[in-house]
Design a protein around this motif. Structure first.
Motif, PDB file in Angstrom:
ATOM      1  N   THR A 114       6.824   7.684 -10.378  1.00 15.13           N
ATOM      2  CA  THR A 114       7.453   8.352  -9.241  1.00 15.13           C
ATOM      3  C   THR A 114       8.655   7.539  -8.763  1.00 15.13           C
ATOM      4  OG1 THR A 114       5.281   9.138  -8.553  1.00 15.13           O
ATOM      5  CG2 THR A 114       7.053   9.289  -6.929  1.00 15.13           C
ATOM      6  N   ASP A 115       9.723   8.241  -8.362  1.00 16.76           N
ATOM      7  CA  ASP A 115      10.901   7.563  -7.824  1.00 16.76           C
ATOM      8  C   ASP A 115      10.533   6.909  -6.490  1.00 16.76           C
ATOM      9  OD1 ASP A 115      13.357   6.676  -7.071  1.00 16.76           O
ATOM     10  OD2 ASP A 115      14.247   8.656  -6.729  1.00 16.76           O
ATOM     11  N   PRO A 116      10.639   5.576  -6.379  1.00 14.59           N
ATOM     12  CA  PRO A 116      10.187   4.890  -5.151  1.00 14.59           C
ATOM     13  C   PRO A 116      11.196   4.944  -4.004  1.00 14.59           C
ATOM     14  CG  PRO A 116      10.937   3.284  -6.743  1.00 14.59           C
ATOM     15  CD  PRO A 116      11.050   4.633  -7.415  1.00 14.59           C
ATOM     16  N   LEU A 117      12.457   5.316  -4.294  1.00 13.47           N
ATOM     17  CA  LEU A 117      13.511   5.255  -3.289  1.00 13.47           C
ATOM     18  C   LEU A 117      13.158   6.087  -2.052  1.00 13.47           C
ATOM     19  CD1 LEU A 117      16.130   3.645  -3.365  1.00 13.47           C
ATOM     20  CD2 LEU A 117      17.347   5.750  -3.905  1.00 13.47           C
ATOM     21  N   ASN A 118      13.290   5.452  -0.905  1.00 14.11           N
ATOM     22  CA  ASN A 118      13.033   6.070   0.411  1.00 14.11           C
ATOM     23  C   ASN A 118      11.557   6.381   0.671  1.00 14.11           C
ATOM     24  OD1 ASN A 118      15.813   6.046   1.115  1.00 14.11           O
ATOM     25  ND2 ASN A 118      16.123   7.908  -0.113  1.00 14.11           N
ATOM     26  N   LYS A 119      10.683   5.940  -0.212  1.00 12.55           N
ATOM     27  CA  LYS A 119       9.242   6.074   0.054  1.00 12.55           C
ATOM     28  C   LYS A 119       8.831   4.964   1.030  1.00 12.55           C
ATOM     29  CE  LYS A 119       8.113   9.308  -3.096  1.00 12.55           C
ATOM     30  NZ  LYS A 119       9.387   9.549  -3.740  1.00 12.55           N
ATOM     31  N   THR A 120       7.784   5.213   1.784  1.00 15.53           N
ATOM     32  CA  THR A 120       7.297   4.203   2.732  1.00 15.53           C
ATOM     33  C   THR A 120       6.065   3.503   2.171  1.00 15.53           C
ATOM     34  OG1 THR A 120       5.984   5.850   3.906  1.00 15.53           O
ATOM     35  CG2 THR A 120       8.198   5.405   4.760  1.00 15.53           C
ATOM     36  N   VAL A 121       6.010   2.193   2.391  1.00 17.26           N
ATOM     37  CA  VAL A 121       4.858   1.393   1.980  1.00 17.26           C
ATOM     38  C   VAL A 121       4.375   0.599   3.180  1.00 17.26           C
ATOM     39  CG1 VAL A 121       5.557   1.173  -0.444  1.00 17.26           C
ATOM     40  CG2 VAL A 121       6.331  -0.530   1.221  1.00 17.26           C
ATOM     41  N   LYS A 122       3.120   0.236   3.151  1.00 21.18           N
ATOM     42  CA  LYS A 122       2.562  -0.623   4.196  1.00 21.18           C
ATOM     43  C   LYS A 122       2.414  -2.031   3.609  1.00 21.18           C
ATOM     44  CE  LYS A 122      -0.581   0.901   7.089  1.00 21.18           C
ATOM     45  NZ  LYS A 122      -1.891   1.320   7.664  1.00 21.18           N
ATOM     46  N   THR A 128       0.839  -1.197   0.000  1.00 18.57           N
ATOM     47  CA  THR A 128       0.000   0.000   0.000  1.00 18.57           C
ATOM     48  C   THR A 128       0.876   1.251   0.000  1.00 18.57           C
ATOM     49  OG1 THR A 128      -1.682  -1.181   1.275  1.00 18.57           O
ATOM     50  CG2 THR A 128      -1.857   1.226   1.188  1.00 18.57           C
ATOM     51  N   TYR A 129       0.586   2.150  -0.940  1.00 17.55           N
ATOM     52  CA  TYR A 129       1.269   3.439  -0.989  1.00 17.55           C
ATOM     53  C   TYR A 129       0.203   4.508  -1.194  1.00 17.55           C
ATOM     54  CZ  TYR A 129       4.133   7.334  -2.616  1.00 17.55           C
ATOM     55  OH  TYR A 129       4.719   8.572  -2.767  1.00 17.55           O
ATOM     56  N   GLY A 130      -0.040   5.296  -0.153  1.00 13.72           N
ATOM     57  CA  GLY A 130      -1.116   6.281  -0.230  1.00 13.72           C
ATOM     58  C   GLY A 130      -2.446   5.575  -0.378  1.00 13.72           C
ATOM     59  N   ASP A 131      -3.170   5.940  -1.439  1.00 13.58           N
ATOM     60  CA  ASP A 131      -4.469   5.308  -1.702  1.00 13.58           C
ATOM     61  C   ASP A 131      -4.357   4.092  -2.612  1.00 13.58           C
ATOM     62  OD1 ASP A 131      -5.736   7.232  -0.181  1.00 13.58           O
ATOM     63  OD2 ASP A 131      -5.986   8.600  -1.896  1.00 13.58           O
ATOM     64  N   ILE A 145       5.068  -1.025   8.353  1.00  7.43           N
ATOM     65  CA  ILE A 145       5.495   0.157   7.620  1.00  7.43           C
ATOM     66  C   ILE A 145       6.964  -0.047   7.254  1.00  7.43           C
ATOM     67  CG2 ILE A 145       5.801   2.659   7.670  1.00  7.43           C
ATOM     68  CD1 ILE A 145       2.915   1.816   7.813  1.00  7.43           C
ATOM     69  N   LEU A 146       7.260  -0.085   5.952  1.00  5.03           N
ATOM     70  CA  LEU A 146       8.618  -0.340   5.477  1.00  5.03           C
ATOM     71  C   LEU A 146       9.056   0.749   4.499  1.00  5.03           C
ATOM     72  CD1 LEU A 146       8.209  -4.169   4.746  1.00  5.03           C
ATOM     73  CD2 LEU A 146       9.283  -3.153   6.764  1.00  5.03           C
ATOM     74  N   THR A 147      10.355   0.999   4.478  1.00  6.30           N
ATOM     75  CA  THR A 147      10.925   2.002   3.571  1.00  6.30           C
ATOM     76  C   THR A 147      11.556   1.299   2.381  1.00  6.30           C
ATOM     77  OG1 THR A 147      11.418   3.456   5.428  1.00  6.30           O
ATOM     78  CG2 THR A 147      12.566   3.899   3.368  1.00  6.30           C
ATOM     79  N   GLN A 197      16.429  -3.735   8.870  1.00  6.47           N
ATOM     80  CA  GLN A 197      15.259  -4.602   8.793  1.00  6.47           C
ATOM     81  C   GLN A 197      13.931  -3.861   8.828  1.00  6.47           C
ATOM     82  OE1 GLN A 197      15.314  -8.643   8.791  1.00  6.47           O
ATOM     83  NE2 GLN A 197      16.562  -7.462   7.389  1.00  6.47           N
ATOM     84  N   SER A 198      13.978  -2.586   8.483  1.00 12.95           N
ATOM     85  CA  SER A 198      12.738  -1.834   8.288  1.00 12.95           C
ATOM     86  C   SER A 198      12.593  -1.418   6.825  1.00 12.95           C
ATOM     87  CB  SER A 198      12.715  -0.582   9.179  1.00 12.95           C
ATOM     88  OG  SER A 198      13.758   0.307   8.806  1.00 12.95           O
ATOM     89  N   THR A 199      13.428  -2.020   5.956  1.00  6.20           N
ATOM     90  CA  THR A 199      13.395  -1.682   4.530  1.00  6.20           C
ATOM     91  C   THR A 199      12.844  -2.850   3.725  1.00  6.20           C
ATOM     92  OG1 THR A 199      15.648  -2.472   4.155  1.00  6.20           O
ATOM     93  CG2 THR A 199      15.394  -0.149   4.733  1.00  6.20           C
ATOM     94  N   VAL A 200      12.428  -2.542   2.526  1.00  4.49           N
ATOM     95  CA  VAL A 200      11.964  -3.542   1.567  1.00  4.49           C
ATOM     96  C   VAL A 200      12.604  -3.227   0.228  1.00  4.49           C
ATOM     97  CG1 VAL A 200       9.900  -2.209   0.935  1.00  4.49           C
ATOM     98  CG2 VAL A 200       9.931  -4.682   0.571  1.00  4.49           C
TER      99      VAL A 200
END
Length: 799
Positions: free
Chosen positions: A160-168, A107-110, A174-176, A143-146
């Motif tokens: 959009t550049d996904p680097l350093n964005k957070t996803v659920k 999940t990223y935003g909506d 919540i992972l970066t 271990q908080s990254t994906v």
């Protein structure tokens, strides 16, 4: 000189358009089939070779002995991975524990997307040699990254550049995004893995997973590793083979120890082609089809070459005077051989060009049938070099016999008119025709057997009604917590007949358990039951066949300790009257309340495993299974189910699969093999028939005066048709006699790979023989009847 050879060769082709067309088209089809097979074989043998550490990449596996039978599996315990990493650093460069590949919500935003991914330990990026597009492999140490693939990045983030964005992840973690890697090659073990999530998150996702960190008997995980450059695979396997047996016994797990686990390493080179084990011995796998199609490709090309040789030698009398005159004028045998080789190589190159066009036109369809992503290697110089060499060799092989045969004619006999071909001159052609149809008949029988085996298994009673049932994967606890409310709403709307939760879908088994005891259990008998946890509505939803006792009930508190057995379990436990029997598992005392007919949930080619159905307790099931109301359209029913699910769980995408589709996927591989075999066999028959047509046309032309005389003397069209057809029919009958035992031997051996298999019935061979004769008669009848209908005056007026 070469220019002159080419001119003569071109004139010869134009002069004999029919035979030249048959030769070129036949060779082109043979080459096209061979190129397609070669591309398929290359894709198979290069499986996983995109990994830079291919020669040192291994998977940790184990053999376990169950009542005298050795089974092999990739499922391993977590503590083994920890121990290998800690105590065997001199042997392993990397050791990585992994979950199984599965669908998860990103999940990223909506935006919510379902992607296939694995939870893996921090060394995974280095083990897999990820080719990073952005970010670094080292980012996964946090271990908080994906890490996500390019295709997943496109699906989730668009441009959009996904680097350093957070996803659920799964509405839970919540992972970066620490990096984006290139998608794995389509012909690799990890081709569907579109993200790699941290192992630490996996351990927190379920209580049983966290508890499994110390349990040597919990085989629910995968272990991949990379050997050190100086480590020998066989020696390391020998060193670690008893690790699990020692530790599981030390942990006091006598049941697990009774399976006598033997740990070993499976090299990446065997992941795909040698994945099949029988009684602890690697018996091959997909490699059998690589060899099978390689032989088919060789045979099809051989058929095309046989056509060329047959038609060329058949025209020897027509070219005898040409050879005689050229020899009289000073041509050496070597020059004549060169001339005929030039003709055959020219035909081969023309056929090669046409074959490339055929391959390009057929490749999309071929990929769809073979489930491949093969592309024409236009920029690969080795492909073109192979194509040129291939054409040269084909031309030389196909033209070898005609070249030496035609160049051997004695000019004096030819020019005096005393040259005769002789009774035995046609013998090589007859032998080659027999060889052609032997191959074709064997291929037909093989294809029929493959299709019949698939159909035989498809017709096997499955023990439940799979039509009109859907499975919905549960990624979160939300639907589980609101299950009864969701079910009641759908029942009241008339959308479904029934709905249930289950620990496994109807077409798979996710869990197996041992350590059960019961009255009359034989001493030393090892048990291992497929275990399906269900809600009480499961039986009605699945449409299973209850043959004794009753279904589970929500209204009976005692059913929390109740079991339903399948027929295989009843037989294995040797129960005469199973309902009411007591089964214990540790301190739990369980009562058998019902028996159902065997349900085919795993491989349809194997016997049904003894299975226990028990009530789902506090944990959620893996899937929701729903039987749609047959009175409304499936489209409307699914739409209503989706609407209801989203009303209760708006944060999860709704994905579903029809049970009958999932079941049919179990036959996909064999069906693909059957379709490909049928495709290649069809062209083998086509090539053989083309050669037969050419031979029939030549014989009709050769015997035109004989036919004319016979007609004048009163022969009917039927008499002449029989005269022209008898020789060919005899050759085909001989082919069938040779092909039948060969096909029986090889296909009988192939069927032994399946426990649940069809039989080699006599009618398969009978229908193949009759069908081949019909095809033969249809092929030669046109030329035979055409010759029989020719006015004899035209053929005899010059006499």
């Amino acid at each position: 000189m070469i220019k002159n050879y080419l001119k003569i060769a071109w004139r010869s082709i134009l002069k004999n358009k029919l035979h030249a067309t048959i030769n070129i088209v036949g060779l082109a089809v043979g080459m096209a089939v061979t190129i397609l097979i070669s591309l398929w074989v290359w894709d198979e043998v290069s499986f996983n070779k995109s990994f830079k550490n291919y020669d040192r990449f291994v998977q940790v596996m184990q053999h376990q002995t169950f009542n005298g039978e050795v089974g092999t599996q990739t499922a391993m315990p977590i503590p083994l991975g920890y121990l290998l990493k800690q105590d065997y650093k001199s042997d392993f460069k990397h050791v990585v524990l992994s979950s199984w590949s599965g669908d998860h919500i990103l999940t990223y935003g909506d935006k919510k997307v379902i992607e296939i991914g694995n939870f893996m330990q921090p060394e995974a990026p280095d083990l897999l040699k990820l080719d990073m597009v952005s970010g670094t492999r080292n980012s996964f140490n946090d271990q908080s990254t994906v890490l996500i693939s390019q295709s997943a990045a496109k699906a989730v983030f668009g441009n959009t550049d996904p680097l350093n964005k957070t996803v659920k992840l799964d509405n839970n973690f919540i992972l970066t995004v620490g990096g984006v890697y290139k998608d794995f090659a389509s012909n690799s073990t990890f081709d569907e893995v579109n993200f790699i999530a941290p192992w630490a998150a996996y351990l927190k996702s379920e209580k049983w997973i966290e508890g499994a960190q110390t349990r040597w008997g919990n085989n629910s995980f995968q272990i991949f590793a990379e050997l050190n450059p100086n480590a020998d695979l066989d020696k390391v396997s020998a060193k670690i083979k008893n690790i699990k047996a020692v530790n599981i016994l030390a942990q006091g797990d006598k049941i697990g120890a009774s399976f006598k686990p033997v740990v070993f390493l499976q090299p990446m080179s065997k992941f795909h082609l040698y994945s099949q084990f029988k009684n602890g011995v690697n018996t091959g796998g997909a490699i059998q089809f690589v060899w099978m199609f390689s032989l088919i490709g060789l045979f099809v090309l051989m058929l095309a070459c046989i056509n060329f040789m047959n038609l060329s030698t058949a025209q020897s009398e027509k070219r005898a005077k040409e050879v005689g005159i050229r020899k009289t004028l000073g041509s050496f045998k070597k020059q004549l051989i060169s001339q005929f080789y030039t003709e055959s190589v020219l035909v081969a190159f023309m056929a090669f060009i046409i074959s490339i066009v055929m391959v390009v036109l057929a490749l999309s369809w071929f990929n769809n049938v073979a489930n491949k992503h093969i592309a024409m290697p236009w920029a690969n110089i080795y492909f073109w070099m192979a194509g040129i060499v291939f054409s040269m060799l084909t031309g030389l092989i196909a033209g070898s016999y005609p070249a030496f045969y035609l160049s051997s004619f004695v000019p004096v006999k030819v020019l005096k008119g005393t040259f005769r071909v002789g009774r035995l001159a046609a013998l090589p052609r007859k032998i080659l025709v027999v060889l052609q149809f032997t191959i074709s008949v064997a291929l037909i029988i093989g294809t029929v057997v493959i299709f019949r085996q698939v159909q035989h298994t498809k017709d096997r009673p499955v023990g439940y009604e799979r039509t009109g049932v859907i499975s919905v994967d549960m990624q979160t606890m939300t639907i589980h917590r609101n299950f009864l409310a969701v079910r009641n709403k759908l029942l009241n709307s008339g959308t479904i007949v029934e709905m249930a939760e289950s620990g496994s879908p109807l077409t798979d088994v996710y869990s197996n358990n041992s350590g059960f005891d019961w009255r009359g259990k034989a001493p030393g008998l090892q048990d291992d039951f497929a275990t399906i946890t269900i809600t009480p509505e499961y039986g009605k939803t699945a449409g299973w066949n209850l043959i004794a006792g009753r279904n589970l009930s929500r209204d009976l508190a005692t059913d929390s300790n109740a079991l339903i057995l399948n027929e295989a379990a009843v037989k294995f436990m040797n129960f005469k009257h199973p309902v009411g029997e007591l089964v214990t598992n540790g301190t739990a005392k369980l009562t058998v309340v019902g028996v159902v007919k065997d349900m085919v949930m795993s491989s349809p080619y194997e016997p049904v495993k003894p299975t226990i159905y028990a009530l789902l307790r506090r944990d959620r099931g893996s899937v929701v299974v729903a039987r749609l109301n047959p009175k409304i359209s499936a489209h409307k029913a699914v739409a209503k189910i989706e609407q209801t699910f989203k009303a209760f769980d708006p944060d999860s995408p709704f994905t579903y699969q029809f049970t009958d589709d999932n079941y049919n996927k179990k036959f996909a591989y064999e069906e693909r093999i059957g379709k490909l075999a049928g495709f290649f066999t069809l062209f083998a028959i086509f090539i053989s028939c083309m050669g037969l047509f050419g031979m029939a046309s030549f014989m009709a032309e050769q015997r035109v005066k004989e036919i004319g005389v016979r007609k004048v003397l009163g022969a009917t069209v039927l008499n002449l048709w029989k005269l022209m057809s008898t020789d060919f029919v005899m050759l085909v009958c001989i082919s069938f006699i040779i092909a039948m035992p060969l096909a029986y031997y090889f296909m009988h051996g192939w069927l032994q790979n399946y426990t649940y298999r069809s039989e080699l019935s006599w009618w398969i061979f009978a229908l193949t023989g009759i069908g081949t004769l019909v095809i033969t008669l249809l092929t030669i009848s046109y030329q035979s009847i055409k010759a029989a209908l020719t006015n004899p005056v035209k053929s005899l007026r010059s006499e």
